[in-house]
Design a protein around this motif. Sequence first.
Motif, mmCIF file in Angstrom:
data_model
loop_
_atom_site.group_PDB
_atom_site.id
_atom_site.type_symbol
_atom_site.label_atom_id
_atom_site.label_comp_id
_atom_site.label_asym_id
_atom_site.label_seq_id
_atom_site.Cartn_x
_atom_site.Cartn_y
_atom_site.Cartn_z
ATOM 1 N N GLY A 1 1.043 -1.299 0.090
ATOM 2 C CA GLY A 1 -0.094 0.025 0.039
ATOM 3 C C GLY A 1 0.938 1.166 0.126
ATOM 4 N N ASP A 2 0.182 2.447 0.085
ATOM 5 C CA ASP A 2 0.948 3.833 0.058
ATOM 6 C C ASP A 2 1.952 3.793 1.205
ATOM 7 N N ASP A 3 1.598 3.482 2.335
ATOM 8 C CA ASP A 3 2.365 3.754 3.408
ATOM 9 C C ASP A 3 2.818 2.246 3.827
ATOM 10 N N GLY A 4 3.016 1.497 2.848
ATOM 11 C CA GLY A 4 3.688 0.060 3.206
ATOM 12 C C GLY A 4 2.978 -0.834 3.473
ATOM 13 N N GLN A 5 1.427 -0.782 3.794
ATOM 14 C CA GLN A 5 0.570 -1.846 4.195
ATOM 15 C C GLN A 5 0.622 -2.889 3.316
ATOM 16 N N ASP A 6 0.284 -4.113 3.932
ATOM 17 C CA ASP A 6 0.288 -5.452 3.233
ATOM 18 C C ASP A 6 -0.992 -5.671 2.861
ATOM 19 N N TRP A 7 -1.317 -5.675 1.590
ATOM 20 C CA TRP A 7 -2.396 -5.756 0.853
ATOM 21 C C TRP A 7 -2.236 -6.941 -0.162
ATOM 22 N N TRP A 8 -3.668 -7.499 -0.643
ATOM 23 C CA TRP A 8 -3.776 -8.484 -1.551
ATOM 24 C C TRP A 8 -4.306 -8.213 -2.721
ATOM 25 N N ILE A 9 -4.089 -8.128 -4.026
ATOM 26 C CA ILE A 9 -4.947 -8.263 -5.439
ATOM 27 C C ILE A 9 -5.624 -9.476 -5.691
ATOM 28 N N VAL A 10 -6.931 -9.424 -5.742
ATOM 29 C CA VAL A 10 -7.543 -10.617 -6.273
ATOM 30 C C VAL A 10 -7.884 -10.451 -7.932
#
Length: 518
Positions: A122-131
């Motif tokens: 993410g913008d601030d280094g968040q751990d996200w996942w794209i499906v």
Amino acid sequence: MSTTPLPPPAAGPGASLLRGALLAASFTPDGLLDLLGAPAYAALARGETVPARRATREADTPAAVLTRLFLLRLPVPLARVRHALPSGATRDATLDAALGDGWLVRDGDEVRATADVRPYAGDDGQDWWIVSDALGHRGEARDIVLGVGGASTTLAGLTIRRPARRVLDLGTGCGVQALHATRHADRVTATDVNPRALRMAAATLALSGAPAADLREGSLFEPVKDARDGGDGGENAYDLIVSNPPFVISPARAGHGGGGLTYRDGGLAGDELCRTVVGESAAHLADGGWCQILANWQQVDGEDWRERVAAWVPPGCDAWIVRREEQDVTQYTELWLRDAGAHRGEQAAYEEAYAAWLDEFAARRTHAVGFGWITLRKSGAGRPSVVVEDWPHPVEQPLGETIRAHFARQDFLRSHDDAALLRTRYVLADGVVQEQLGAPGAEDPEHVVLRQRHGMLRARAMDTVGAGLAGSCDGTLTAGTILDAIARLLDVDPVAVRSGAPEWLRPLVEQGFLIPRE
């Protein structure tokens, strides 16, 4: 791998359990980079799986198992998947939820993932996942949903990240723009003509732990017609519209080399879809609201492409239009035929499709296609600022603040005549450096160049007076006062120096080399 995409997973309550398992396994951007190494990690982003297969073939860590399952899309023994999940009371619940919500399907003693689940920062280094659908499905089904590519990350980096009441992601696809918007918007609306994409977007948001978006099915602005002209006293208008639309300029007849793919072909002739998005956006924006899109446009014989695209801008809107790339019609045709996999089929069919694309361009008198960024701001100005430029050079992302500052400087320049320009105090923008170019050993440089190290990374050649002004701008003295001092130092007429200064001072301000202190 099956050639028919499976139904997307549901954004059910099990997403939070699965998210916890992915985090525990370090199935994150940093964890994946550590597991695969930089070359295999970069190849995976390009859709090339062989390096990642080699990097994980001997590994049995939870991250390696999840990589084979969700990214390589390989069948994995159920027992091995179960072992990859965190031990404890939630292990069985997580597995049951992944199966029940459709993230996994069982085939005997093995399971398969129904979607590509890709770690994303993410913008601030968040751990996200794209499906999304796996890249291997591209061109095999009309309604496949692509994941994050270069266009997606470009738009995300361009977007102005300011607090907003309402944000619209027009043509959301896998939901990546909507996901970014949840960080700074009270409410996010995401639309798509493809119901499969809306399910993928919902799964992306749920798995990433983001607030749910208002998901609406339909074409262009039809799903949000309640926001037109501000709707309920302006309450339904949007502070920001972002769109990575299906901008490919393909033949009107579907079937020519993958024509009719939902993720890229908008179904309108030529560049009409992009023109429509730009032209109709103002009616859905709040006062001061922004619209930021990626676009392709036809470059037509006998027309200046700058004038053509500038004509799309609706009244009362400022605009900044930047062409990043130009391709002749043969390059463009080859790019998108390969994107759809047409080059892997029968040669005769490929040549027929190629000819159909060229026939379409010839009928429209189009010799090239431009690709770029378009940003609008609903300013209500009687004399809107519409800047159109060609900038194929490197830039420093993210550019959201650079774009916002561009429009702020346009406001300043619009309200300051030449005399007011000289009465203003300026500061040199952060990161601007001066370079002196000339022959080795020469007493004086042949050229003095100001160069930006941030944002658009522009460079501008200056004469002695301009360079002297830029070097003296620390916000304490007006430009006119500094110019008078330079004129005395050079023993030249200060009136002449002042009268000629706005011609080069105005571009220095417009392009962000000098920042008005006010």
